[in-house]
Each structure stands twice: as C-alpha cells, then as structure tokens.
Write a protein that holds these residues in place. Structure first.
Motif, PDB file in Angstrom:
ATOM      1  N   LEU A 295       4.072   1.604 -18.311  1.00 26.75           N
ATOM      2  CA  LEU A 295       5.243   2.144 -17.621  1.00 26.75           C
ATOM      3  C   LEU A 295       5.970   1.090 -16.805  1.00 26.75           C
ATOM      4  N   ARG A 296       5.297  -0.007 -16.484  1.00 27.82           N
ATOM      5  CA  ARG A 296       5.950  -1.094 -15.757  1.00 27.82           C
ATOM      6  C   ARG A 296       6.787  -1.980 -16.663  1.00 27.82           C
TER       7      ARG A 296
ATOM      8  N   VAL B  41      10.161  -0.113 -21.949  1.00 20.08           N
ATOM      9  CA  VAL B  41       9.635   1.261 -21.946  1.00 20.08           C
ATOM     10  C   VAL B  41      10.374   2.108 -20.910  1.00 20.08           C
ATOM     11  N   GLN B  42      10.627   1.536 -19.749  1.00 20.16           N
ATOM     12  CA  GLN B  42      11.344   2.271 -18.711  1.00 20.16           C
ATOM     13  C   GLN B  42      12.738   2.682 -19.174  1.00 20.16           C
ATOM     14  N   HIS B  43      13.450   1.754 -19.816  1.00 23.80           N
ATOM     15  CA  HIS B  43      14.789   2.080 -20.311  1.00 23.80           C
ATOM     16  C   HIS B  43      14.724   3.117 -21.431  1.00 23.80           C
ATOM     17  N   PHE B  44      13.731   3.011 -22.283  1.00 25.47           N
ATOM     18  CA  PHE B  44      13.574   3.978 -23.373  1.00 25.47           C
ATOM     19  C   PHE B  44      13.323   5.374 -22.818  1.00 25.47           C
ATOM     20  N   VAL B  45      12.465   5.475 -21.828  1.00 24.45           N
ATOM     21  CA  VAL B  45      12.175   6.773 -21.203  1.00 24.45           C
ATOM     22  C   VAL B  45      13.417   7.320 -20.504  1.00 24.45           C
TER      23      VAL B  45
ATOM     24  N   TYR C 296      25.445   0.146 -19.210  1.00 24.24           N
ATOM     25  CA  TYR C 296      24.995  -1.238 -19.066  1.00 24.24           C
ATOM     26  C   TYR C 296      26.149  -2.166 -18.703  1.00 24.24           C
ATOM     27  N   PHE C 297      27.315  -1.923 -19.291  1.00 25.69           N
ATOM     28  CA  PHE C 297      28.456  -2.782 -18.979  1.00 25.69           C
ATOM     29  C   PHE C 297      28.860  -2.633 -17.511  1.00 25.69           C
ATOM     30  N   THR C 298      28.879  -1.404 -17.018  1.00 26.60           N
ATOM     31  CA  THR C 298      29.290  -1.173 -15.634  1.00 26.60           C
ATOM     32  C   THR C 298      28.241  -1.674 -14.646  1.00 26.60           C
TER      33      THR C 298
ATOM     34  N   ILE D  25      20.320   3.233  -9.923  1.00 25.12           N
ATOM     35  CA  ILE D  25      19.003   2.653 -10.210  1.00 25.12           C
ATOM     36  C   ILE D  25      19.063   1.127 -10.114  1.00 25.12           C
ATOM     37  N   LYS D  26      20.117   0.542 -10.692  1.00 29.88           N
ATOM     38  CA  LYS D  26      20.264  -0.909 -10.675  1.00 29.88           C
ATOM     39  C   LYS D  26      20.420  -1.430  -9.248  1.00 29.88           C
TER      40      LYS D  26
END
Length: 351
Positions: free
Chosen positions: A8-9, A13-17, A61-63, A140-141
């Motif tokens: 999970l780290r 995987v985090q982006h996929f979830v 992702y662009f923003t 999140i970012k």
C-alpha cells in the motif's frame, strides 16, 4: 501480513486504488435507478465511466502536477488561470466528444435524438463531473507536499539542534579544563605532592570528558563521580576540607542525564563564593527521585566583589541555560536567586 502495508505504500498501487475508488464513486453516483438495478445497467455505467476515466486522469494529473507546482505555488496567478481555462476547455470538449460520438450512440440513443447537436450540453455539469475529482487530487497532492516539507523542516531543526548541542558541549570542556589547569599550576608551586593527586583526579575527569561527555546522555553515577573529582580538585587548592558540603540522596542506578550539567554551577560557586567564611562556604545537594532529580548549589557571596553573577559567570551558566532550552523545550527547569549575600541555584532534570 507485512507485505500488505508495504504494497500500500507503493505509489503506483496508491494511484490505482484511488482511480478504482473514483470509478466506483462515479458509477454509484450515476445510478439513479436503485429499485430496478440490473447487470445491464451496471455494464452501461461501467462502459460510460471507464471511457471518461482517462479524461479525469489527464485533467487531475495536469492540474495537480503541472499547473499548481509550476504556476500557482510560484505565485504566477495569471499564467495559472490562463492555462487552467485552456486545459479545462480541452478536457471538457474531450469528454463531450467521447459522450457524443461513442457513449450516447451505443447505450443512450434517446439522448442523441433529444440533443442532436454537439454543442448542446450542460457545461456546468461537465465541469462539476471533471473538477470535483481534480479538486480531490489537488488536495491529496498539496497535503503530501506539505507533509514532506514539514518533515524536511523538522529534520533540519533536529540537525541544527544536534549541531548546536555538540557545539555547546565542546565549549564546556575547554572552559572547564582551562580553569582546572590553572588550579593545578597553583598547586605545583605550593604543594608538589598535592599537585600529583590533582593530576590523578584530572586524568579521571579527562577520561570521562573524552569517552563519555560527547554522548547525548550519560550515567548519572558517572556524572556524580566527575563532579566529586572536580570538588576534590578545588578543595585541594583551597586546603579547606570542610569548605564544601556535598550530599547525594537517592539511588543513581540506571539513571541517565545529559553530560556536564552540574559543573558550571559548582565552578561558578567556587569562582564567586566567599572563601573567607568560617562555616561551609558551598552547600551542594543532589536529590534523586524516580522520574527526576533536583540539584541545588548555595554559596556565600564575596562582598568585596559584588557582581551580577548570572551575567558575569562566563560561558558556563548561559551555556547550560541554552542546552536546557534545547533539550527540554523551554521547560522551567532552572531557577537562580541572588539576594546579595547568598547565591542559590536549583536545577530540576527529568529522566
């Protein structure tokens, strides 16, 4: 079980979830027919939102990874607004094209009959659909970036504190050694035999300073032994065995403290104390409790040398004050009282 947290780290995987959750949320939000829900409806919704998902991903992702770091965080607000509007226009019309040319003809033909024109759509609805997800991605970012920045700042502060503590300890030892060597030089002329015992005491102290005082913490018993050696050296020079009263109560076993906290105060007492008094000139007590110790030093002042002691005691006491502030986060551990005839120091050190 340990592989799951490690997995999970992983950022991929985090982006996929995250995008699985977005897909699930959009499908659930779009399903208004909860009573007559069927697999056919589910397939249609999945088909629609899976096709729209690349647009959401590109906009997010662009923003979050381009516009905000390169323009918004650098306070280039005009460029940020300009590219945000341009990119939003591209993403909205990309979404409209997918819906108009692929989704509606295949699974919602009635919508195409009602709104046959490409430009016949609710732009607010499309903006809301796209930029709610973008907003979550940006949050999140930004949160991650803030956490990284905070950790870097905390690490920098810790490194600075560690460097400063090392510097402070390195200042204590030469200062103490300089005064002690002066005492031995005095004894060498007056009593060579006594100077020999002084050198033995000093060698024990130097061993302590070289091999232990550089540590973050030392055994309390070793610090007490160092203090006793220092007191013995001073008594040898004064040739007044009863001039100092030093009492330790409680057990120092398995207790650790920062090194070289006591000697500056005792050194100050010898330096500014009244050495002509007939009674005990310096009274030192160390009370050891379960979770802390109390160190007290009281000495008569030399009335022929009236000095504002806290400011005129060299680097010793200010040094200890600074170390206490760094080590114990400005807790009120040290109190100094000067009533004109007595100089009293009380130091509380937690374990």
């Amino acid at each position: 079980m340990e592989k799951v947290p490690r997995l999970l780290r992983n950022k991929i995987v985090q982006h996929f979830v995250f995008w699985l959750f977005v897909l699930f949320f959009q499908v659930t939000r779009s399903n208004h027919n909860f009573v007559n829900f069927s697999l056919e409806i589910l397939y249609k919704l999945l088909f629609e939102h899976i096709l729209l998902l690349p647009v959401l991903m590109a906009a997010s992702y662009f923003t979050a990874y381009c516009l905000f770091p390169n323009f918004f965080f650098k306070k280039q607000y005009f460029k940020f607004s300009f590219f945000l509007v341009i990119s939003a226009t591209i993403f909205i019309f990309s979404m409209r094209a997918i819906l108009f040319f692929i989704v509606f003809p295949k699974i919602y033909p009635a919508i195409n009959k009602s709104f046959p024109g490409f430009m016949q759509f609710n732009i607010i609805q499309h903006l809301f659909y796209t930029y709610t997800t973008v907003a979550v991605m940006v949050m999140i970012k930004v949160t991650r970036q803030w956490n990284v920045t905070q950790k870097k700042q905390e690490l920098l502060v810790q490194q600075n504190l560690k460097s400063e503590l090392t510097l402070l300890r390195s200042q204590i030892s030469p200062h103490f050694l300089f005064n002690t060597l002066n005492n031995i030089a005095y004894l060498t002329k007056k009593d060579p035999e006594l100077s020999y015992f002084s050198i033995v005491k000093l060698s024990e102290m130097l061993r302590y300073l070289l091999y232990e005082s550089g540590n973050e913490k030392v055994l309390l018993q070793n610090e007490i032994n160092c203090l006793k050696n220092y007191i013995d050296l001073q008594i040898m020079r004064l040739q007044k065995p009863d001039f100092v009263k030093f009492v330790v109560t409680g057990s120092p076993e398995n207790k650790f403290i920062p090194p070289m906290l006591f000697i500056p105060f005792v050194e100050n007492a010898f330096k500014h104390g009244n050495k002509e008094t007939e009674s005990t000139g310096i009274d030192i007590s160390l009370q050891i409790f379960e979770k802390h110790l109390e160190f007290k030093v009281t000495n008569f002042l030399n009335q022929n040398k009236l000095i504002d002691l806290p400011q005129a005691s060299g680097i010793g006491i200010p040094n200890v004050k600074r170390r206490l502030d760094l080590l114990y986060a400005n807790q009120p551990l040290l109190s100094i009282v000067n009533d004109g005839s007595l100089f009293k120091v009380k130091l509380v050190v937690p374990f």
